[in-house]
Design a protein around this motif. Structure first.
Motif, short mmCIF file in Angstrom:
data_model
loop_
_atom_site.label_atom_id
_atom_site.label_comp_id
_atom_site.label_asym_id
_atom_site.label_seq_id
_atom_site.Cartn_x
_atom_site.Cartn_y
_atom_site.Cartn_z
N ASN A 1 0.77 -1.16 0.08
CA ASN A 1 0.07 0.00 -0.15
C ASN A 1 0.90 1.20 0.04
N VAL A 2 0.86 2.04 -0.88
CA VAL A 2 1.36 3.28 -1.09
C VAL A 2 0.52 4.44 -1.07
N LEU A 3 0.97 5.78 -0.33
CA LEU A 3 0.44 7.05 -0.11
C LEU A 3 1.31 7.93 -0.87
N VAL A 4 0.66 8.81 -1.80
CA VAL A 4 1.27 9.70 -2.40
C VAL A 4 0.62 11.10 -2.39
N PRO A 5 1.27 12.18 -2.55
CA PRO A 5 0.72 13.59 -2.31
C PRO A 5 -0.83 13.52 -3.11
N HIS A 6 -1.66 14.27 -2.70
CA HIS A 6 -3.07 14.16 -2.87
C HIS A 6 -3.41 14.63 -4.47
N PHE A 7 -2.55 15.51 -4.89
CA PHE A 7 -2.65 15.97 -6.29
C PHE A 7 -1.85 15.05 -7.36
N THR A 8 -1.09 13.95 -6.90
CA THR A 8 -0.19 13.19 -7.67
C THR A 8 -1.21 12.62 -9.05
N ASP A 9 -0.72 12.67 -10.13
CA ASP A 9 -1.62 11.78 -11.37
C ASP A 9 -1.00 10.24 -10.91
N LEU A 10 -2.05 9.28 -10.59
CA LEU A 10 -1.86 7.99 -10.15
C LEU A 10 -1.80 7.17 -11.73
N THR A 11 -2.28 7.94 -12.68
CA THR A 11 -2.27 7.20 -13.93
C THR A 11 -0.68 7.17 -14.67
N ALA A 12 0.18 7.86 -13.98
CA ALA A 12 1.68 8.20 -14.74
C ALA A 12 2.66 8.04 -13.81
N LEU A 13 3.07 6.95 -13.35
CA LEU A 13 4.11 6.65 -12.26
C LEU A 13 4.96 5.70 -12.80
N LYS A 14 6.34 5.62 -12.22
CA LYS A 14 7.24 4.33 -12.16
C LYS A 14 7.36 3.99 -11.04
N TYR A 15 8.03 2.95 -10.84
CA TYR A 15 8.55 2.25 -9.78
C TYR A 15 9.97 2.13 -9.54
N LYS A 16 10.48 1.77 -8.43
CA LYS A 16 11.66 0.91 -8.31
C LYS A 16 11.55 -0.17 -7.09
N ALA A 17 12.19 -0.98 -7.33
CA ALA A 17 12.08 -2.25 -6.46
C ALA A 17 13.48 -3.18 -6.34
N GLU A 18 13.87 -3.53 -5.31
CA GLU A 18 15.05 -4.31 -5.22
C GLU A 18 15.14 -5.64 -5.94
N ASP A 19 14.03 -6.18 -6.16
CA ASP A 19 14.04 -7.47 -6.60
C ASP A 19 13.55 -7.51 -8.20
N LYS A 20 13.53 -8.34 -8.95
CA LYS A 20 13.16 -8.22 -10.25
C LYS A 20 11.60 -8.39 -10.46
N VAL A 21 11.09 -7.56 -11.06
CA VAL A 21 9.62 -7.61 -11.40
C VAL A 21 9.20 -8.21 -12.83
N LEU A 22 8.64 -9.28 -12.75
CA LEU A 22 8.30 -10.08 -14.26
C LEU A 22 7.19 -9.19 -14.83
N LYS A 23 7.47 -8.78 -16.22
CA LYS A 23 6.41 -8.27 -16.94
C LYS A 23 6.66 -6.70 -17.02
N HIS A 24 6.70 -6.40 -15.76
CA HIS A 24 6.75 -4.66 -15.75
C HIS A 24 8.27 -4.27 -15.75
N SER A 25 8.74 -3.32 -16.57
CA SER A 25 10.11 -2.70 -16.66
C SER A 25 9.98 -1.49 -15.78
N GLU A 26 11.21 -1.10 -14.98
CA GLU A 26 11.13 0.11 -14.15
C GLU A 26 11.22 1.42 -15.07
N ASP A 27 11.45 1.09 -16.33
CA ASP A 27 11.26 2.26 -17.36
C ASP A 27 10.10 2.56 -17.63
N GLU A 28 9.30 1.82 -17.48
CA GLU A 28 7.70 1.83 -18.05
C GLU A 28 6.83 2.68 -17.16
N ILE A 29 5.90 3.63 -17.67
CA ILE A 29 5.13 4.38 -17.12
C ILE A 29 3.90 3.58 -16.83
N LEU A 30 3.52 3.49 -15.83
CA LEU A 30 2.24 2.49 -15.42
C LEU A 30 1.10 3.21 -14.94
#
Length: 464
Positions: free
Chosen positions: A66-95
């Motif tokens: 569960n993640v909380l972000v500033p209330h005006f953040t556009d939830l439709t255009a975010l990237k992520y960063k994780a220590e382990d490999k995420v299958l299917k989704h790239s860290e360079d992809e806007i999700l």
């Protein structure tokens, strides 16, 4: 049985044993695989930059994040960063995180695990609101001065400082309307037309908005619907801001009177100062009200019956704009100009510190600068905009200047939150934010068409 037959039997038996051993060994290898458990995950802006550490909150559970972000953040255009490999989704992809997303995580080895990622807006915080002379009401992100939204009207928002309650902002305008705006989006919830322009700042208490108007009336308006509950008529226009304390409403009028009403609009008492009370607003401390008048006096009035306890006269200047504040038993206020003299000999006023108990002088500083603004206090310092175009930070104990900046705030009362001071600055064509301790400029928001702004309302980093 021949020797050859025995040998073939032994070979077949050995092969069976080898097969069973290898099958068992493979099973043991699977049970020894390391557990897949995500311990680090965060979101990024679309350009890959990070949120500030106290802007974002990440909660990692057994099979969900569960993640909380500033209330005006556009939830439709975010990237992520994780220590382990995420299958299917790239860290360079806007999700698009406007709906929960299933991530499949893989640590070292072939094992995987699924996490449901849910992103929501945090509560309203880190916002600054103010109205401008350019007929615009602004909402900025107070970390960097980025505009979140604005609202246009027909008149001037720069006199009436906004009030806030339950996610709604209330602001008066010179077009005569009191506006109720959604604090997150700026959408108009309702507006109510009074009979004159509004320069009084509204006050909200127990679901009622109280505000004065140039039609000589104080209004009590339902905060949810915008429907008036009652009005009270004075002898002249109302600039002063109402204050609600202990089920009583205190306010002043340019007719020179300080009024005390019940919350149902019934008069309890009134005190005549003998001259105009313009933007001087009541300061209520326990059983005493402090307020200034054009007579040049600051008055201490008993809340119970309106009887005068004491008064103190400024050395020079009117007190009709005095907006007193209290800190550690000391009242701080400023005086304007001696209106008995024309410019340039009209004797500009000073900044005062007096004992709240008896009005005795503690110190007088910033002599002959003149003030149409009031002070704010934070962390032992006082902040005030003087009519020489500068904001001054002074020590409350000594009155000595800590720092000053030329910003041409034109009468705005500064607001201080989270060690940042917001003093306006429309005369310099910018709305400013300074480090309150050092005076270092944090950011400046351009307001090219606004000479003045209202007193800012700020929601800090903790949502207060």
């Amino acid at each position: 049985m021949t020797l050859k037959t025995l040998s073939l039997t032994a070979i077949r038996f050995s092969a069976v044993i080898f097969f069973l051993c290898t099958t068992g060994c493979k099973k043991d290898d699977n049970t020894e695989q390391p557990e897949v458990k995500l311990t680090d995950f965060t979101l990024l802006h679309p350009d890959g930059t990070s949120f500030e550490s106290d802007e974002i909150a990440v909660e990692i559970k057994e099979d969900s994040i569960n993640v909380l972000v500033p209330h005006f953040t556009d939830l439709t255009a975010l990237k992520y960063k994780a220590e382990d490999k995420v299958l299917k989704h790239s860290e360079d992809e806007i999700l698009d995180f406007s709906k929960p997303i299933v991530f499949t995580i893989q640590s070292e080895g072939p094992a995987t695990k699924k996490y449901i990622i849910t992103v929501k807006h945090d509560k309203l915080k880190n916002m600054v609101y103010f109205g401008g002379h350019d007929k615009t009401f602004y909402a900025l992100y107070n970390r960097n001065g980025k505009k979140i939204w604005d609202f246009k009207a027909e008149g001037d928002f720069s006199y009436s400082g906004p009030a806030f309650s339950k996610g709604v902002l209330y602001a008066g305008n010179t077009d005569g309307y009191l506006y109720a705006l959604d604090a997150e989006t700026g959408a108009l919830k309702w507006k109510y037309k009074t009979g004159g322009i509004i320069t009084s700042s509204p006050t909200v208490a127990d679901g009622i908005v109280y505000v004065g108007s140039y039609d000589r009336k104080l209004y009590a308006i339902d905060a949810e619907t915008g429907v008036p509950k009652w009005t009270f008529t004075t002898g002249y226009l109302i600039d002063s801001d109402p204050v609600v304390v202990n089920n009583m409403v205190y306010f002043a009028s340019d007719d020179g009177y300080l009024y005390a009403l019940t919350k149902k609009g019934q008069p309890k008492w009134q005190y005549n100062t003998g001259s105009l009370i313009v933007s001087s607003s009541p300061l209520v401390v326990e059983d005493v009200i402090y307020i200034g008048s054009r007579t040049g006096y600051l008055y201490a009035i008993n809340t119970a019956d309106g009887a005068e306890k004491w008064r103190i006269k400024s050395d020079n200047g009117t007190m009709e704009h005095a907006m007193p504040v209290i800190y550690n038993g000391i009242i701080y206020f400023s005086s304007g100009y001696d209106l008995n003299y024309g410019p340039p000999n009209n004797h500009p006023g000073s900044l005062y510190a007096i004992n709240a108990s008896d009005g005795s002088l503690v110190w007088k500083k910033l002599d002959a600068l003149g003030f149409t603004s009031g002070p704010s206090i934070s962390n032992g310092n006082l902040y005030i905009n003087a009519d020489d175009g500068k904001i001054y930070c002074v020590n409350t104990s000594t009155g000595n200047i800590v720092w000053s900046k030329a910003i041409y705030a034109n009468g705005v009362v500064p607001t201080v939150v989270d060690e940042v001071v917001y003093p306006g600055g429309g005369g310099g064509r910018y709305f400013n934010a300074f480090n309150a301790l050092t005076g270092t400029l944090k950011w400046a928001f351009p307001i090219e068409n606004s000479l003045t702004t209202s007193r800012p309302y700020v929601i800090g980093k903790n949502g207060y």
